[in-house]
Design a protein around this motif. Structure first.
Motif, PDB file in Angstrom:
ATOM      1  N   LEU A  75      51.921  34.774  38.887  1.00 29.84           N
ATOM      2  CA  LEU A  75      50.467  34.283  38.539  1.00 29.84           C
ATOM      3  C   LEU A  75      49.662  33.861  38.070  1.00 29.84           C
ATOM      4  O   LEU A  75      50.221  32.488  37.533  1.00 29.84           O
TER       5      LEU A  75
ATOM      6  N   ARG B 282      42.457  46.028  40.930  1.00 30.32           N
ATOM      7  CA  ARG B 282      42.102  45.107  39.644  1.00 30.32           C
ATOM      8  C   ARG B 282      41.483  43.531  40.988  1.00 30.32           C
ATOM      9  O   ARG B 282      39.753  43.675  41.173  1.00 30.32           O
ATOM     10  N   PHE B 283      42.246  43.626  41.648  1.00 26.12           N
ATOM     11  CA  PHE B 283      42.290  41.963  41.655  1.00 26.12           C
ATOM     12  C   PHE B 283      42.403  41.721  43.383  1.00 26.12           C
ATOM     13  O   PHE B 283      41.589  40.933  43.891  1.00 26.12           O
TER      14      PHE B 283
ATOM     15  N   PHE C 289      47.312  46.250  40.180  1.00 21.17           N
ATOM     16  CA  PHE C 289      47.193  44.676  40.280  1.00 21.17           C
ATOM     17  C   PHE C 289      46.362  45.082  41.661  1.00 21.17           C
ATOM     18  O   PHE C 289      45.112  43.583  41.786  1.00 21.17           O
TER      19      PHE C 289
ATOM     20  N   THR D  84      51.998  46.896  40.571  1.00 23.32           N
ATOM     21  CA  THR D  84      52.005  46.242  41.762  1.00 23.32           C
ATOM     22  C   THR D  84      50.267  47.481  42.528  1.00 23.32           C
ATOM     23  O   THR D  84      49.426  45.955  43.043  1.00 23.32           O
TER      24      THR D  84
ATOM     25  N   VAL E 178      44.785  36.043  36.121  1.00 22.74           N
ATOM     26  CA  VAL E 178      45.344  37.310  37.046  1.00 22.74           C
ATOM     27  C   VAL E 178      46.358  37.522  35.268  1.00 22.74           C
ATOM     28  O   VAL E 178      46.740  39.098  35.063  1.00 22.74           O
TER      29      VAL E 178
ATOM     30  N   TRP F  78      44.730  39.164  32.823  1.00 22.78           N
ATOM     31  CA  TRP F  78      44.217  40.735  33.063  1.00 22.78           C
ATOM     32  C   TRP F  78      45.606  40.975  33.149  1.00 22.78           C
ATOM     33  O   TRP F  78      46.397  42.116  32.047  1.00 22.78           O
ATOM     34  N   PHE F  79      47.299  40.517  32.833  1.00 21.74           N
ATOM     35  CA  PHE F  79      48.646  41.252  33.099  1.00 21.74           C
ATOM     36  C   PHE F  79      48.829  41.201  31.282  1.00 21.74           C
ATOM     37  O   PHE F  79      49.932  42.032  30.753  1.00 21.74           O
TER      38      PHE F  79
END
Length: 149
Positions: free
Chosen positions: A19, A48-49, A45, A42, A23, A26-27
């Protein structure tokens, strides 16, 4: 990762190593144990992205930043580094000057950076940390609590 695709625990541990900064924020903001499987991770993820792709900021975003009246150095830093990390490219000298110019003319850190300019972003960050600690100590001395972003 393809070799270990059957080992979900390992996949979840390896995932963050791929990442970027945005990101990773976010994580790191995910609640502990909020995802029960690699698939859930995933999917979160992706939602969101992939659907909300983040467009990199232009250099002008840094140029427009300045410290607000009454804003702490810590708060300004949070805003500044947030934008800095989203700017595409490497602008070391510009980073130093835009940060300095965003400080009020009376600010001690700005005066210090004017008298002896930082020669690298790392050096700038070291000087900022020193001034931030002084500011936090002064706030504690006045009986004000530190705020955690």
């Amino acid at each position: 990762m393809a070799i270990h695709s059957k080992n979900e625990a390992l996949m979840c541990k390896v995932f963050p190593s791929s990442l970027g900064f945005v990101v990773m924020r976010w994580f790191n903001g995910l609640k502990a144990n909020s995802k029960d499987s690699y698939r859930q991770l995933t999917q979160a993820f992706g939602s969101r992205f992939v659907t909300n792709s983040i467009t990199p900021q232009s250099l002008s975003a840094l140029l427009s930043l300045s410290m607000h009246d009454g804003e702490t150095l810590k708060a300004y830093l949070g805003r500044y580094w947030g934008v800095y990390n989203e700017v595409e490219g490497n602008f070391g000298d510009v980073t130093i000057s835009t940060f300095k110019n965003g400080l009020p003319t009376r600010h001690g850190l700005r005066k210090s950076l004017t008298g002896k300019p930082a020669t690298s972003v790392r050096q700038l960050m070291d000087w900022i940390d020193k001034y931030k600690r002084v500011e936090e100590d002064q706030l504690q001395g006045r009986g004000q609590e530190k705020t955690i972003p």
